[in-house]
Structures are given as C-alpha cells and as structure tokens.
Design an enzyme around this catalytic site. Structure first.
Site, PDB file in Angstrom:
ATOM      1  CB  SER A 260      36.838  40.356  33.880  1.00 63.52           C
ATOM      2  OG  SER A 260      35.605  40.276  33.223  1.00 63.52           O
TER       3      SER A 260
ATOM      4  CG  HIS B  29      35.930  44.962  32.563  1.00 64.09           C
ATOM      5  ND1 HIS B  29      36.762  44.697  31.503  1.00 64.09           N
ATOM      6  CD2 HIS B  29      35.379  43.753  32.883  1.00 64.09           C
ATOM      7  CE1 HIS B  29      36.725  43.415  31.205  1.00 64.09           C
ATOM      8  NE2 HIS B  29      35.882  42.820  32.027  1.00 64.09           N
TER       9      HIS B  29
END
Length: 200
Positions: free
Chosen positions: A103, A128
């Site tokens: 992330s 993501h």
C-alpha cells in the site's frame, strides 16, 4: 516508546577521544544516513521520518540517504508527507524494501531516487487503491467519497510516473490487492533491482 520496547532496542557503545559514547542502534545508523520506516504509516511515525530526512539534508545535502522500508501501509496523508519531503530535499533518497512494502509502503518504495530503489529477494510488494471509511450525514459521506476518488487518481498518476507503466495499467492493477515478488516488482518498475549481497 514504552519501557518494554526501549529495553529491547540494542545499544552501541563507541570509544572516542573524550571517552565512551552510547547510542541506541537506530541513532547510530542515522549517523550513517540510514532511516528505518517500519510498521504502520501514521502521523507520528511520518513526523519522525520527515525530521530525520530534513536533519540529514542539513548535515550533508550532497550525500545519499538510505530509507529501509518494512511496512504494511497506512495513512495516505502521513505517507504523502514523507513522499513530498523525499522529493523536496536535495539528497537522493535510496529506498530498500525488507520484508514487505504494501500500500503506502509500496508507494514510498517506488518514490525513491531513480536507479536507487531496491528490494531484498524474499520481500513482497503490494499495490492497491486507497482505503477509506466515513460515517455521518449523506452529504458528508459523498464529499469524502469524492475525496477518496481524487486521492486515487493522484496516486495512480504518480505511480505511473515512477514505474513507467501506462496510467490505464496502473488503474487496472491497483483495483484490487496486487501482490508481487521481488522479481515481479523489478519487472513492474516499482524498484530497479533485487539486492542479494552488498557490493564489495
């Protein structure tokens, strides 16, 4: 830090002309221009990392800084404060993933100086779309939903710049959790090389 955590941080003792000097291991490594970004990316941790980046720039604006990352990700705004400082300061910031960079951790890994972004062989990287949650009146929820979409667009554009991937590829690949091995992260352009041994 709690007293228990403090007790677990090793101390390094150095002999100097003025006697002995002891450092916690992280302070000693900071002297070598090494910063650790470990755990959840949040405001307090981001402030510490930003302060260390600015300190090392003031010490020597022409010498590289090494940012070691082992993070599951976290707050976008905290991460962006680190990212913007990395881009703002004069020294190159070399990034190294050890363990995981997921992330926001992956975003910061990719934001290192071109040609100086590395991953250790058994690390994993995950990209993501940003996560968010909000409660309140419908109009406020709508405002926050729009803000998340704006942040998503900004992060995707920056990832496209750092990886060399087309924006539509980034948009597709960040739609869900997308895990990569060290070699896959190199192939994707998130990092420049897998480090297996220190160069002689």
């Amino acid at each position: 830090m709690s007293p228990i955590i403090d007790a677990l941080v090793p101390m390094v003792v150095e002999q100097t002309s003025r006697g002995e000097r002891s450092y916690d291991i992280y302070s000693r490594l900071l002297k070598e221009r090494v910063i650790f970004l470990t755990g959840q990316v949040e405001d307090h941790m981001a402030n510490l990392v930003v302060a260390q980046l600015l300190f090392l720039e003031s010490e020597n604006p022409d010498k590289d800084i090494f940012l070691y990352i082992n993070s599951p990700g976290g707050s976008v705004t905290a991460g962006m404060s680190i990212y913007d400082t990395m881009q703002f300061i004069k020294p190159n910031v070399s990034t190294v993933c050890m363990g995981q960079a997921c992330s926001m951790g992956a975003f910061l890994l990719a934001g290192g100086a071109p040609g100086k972004r590395y991953v250790l062989p058994n690390s994993r990287v995950m990209i993501h779309q940003p996560l968010g949650g909000f409660q309140g009146q419908a109009s406020d929820i709508q405002i926050h939903a729009q803000e998340i979409l704006t942040i998503k667009t900004k992060l995707n554009k920056l990832l496209a710049e750092h990886t060399g991937q087309p924006l539509e590829v980034i948009e597709r690949d960040t739609d869900r959790d997308n895990f990569m091995s060290a070699d896959q992260a190199v192939e994707y352009g998130l990092v420049d090389a897998v480090l297996t041994h220190r160069s002689a």
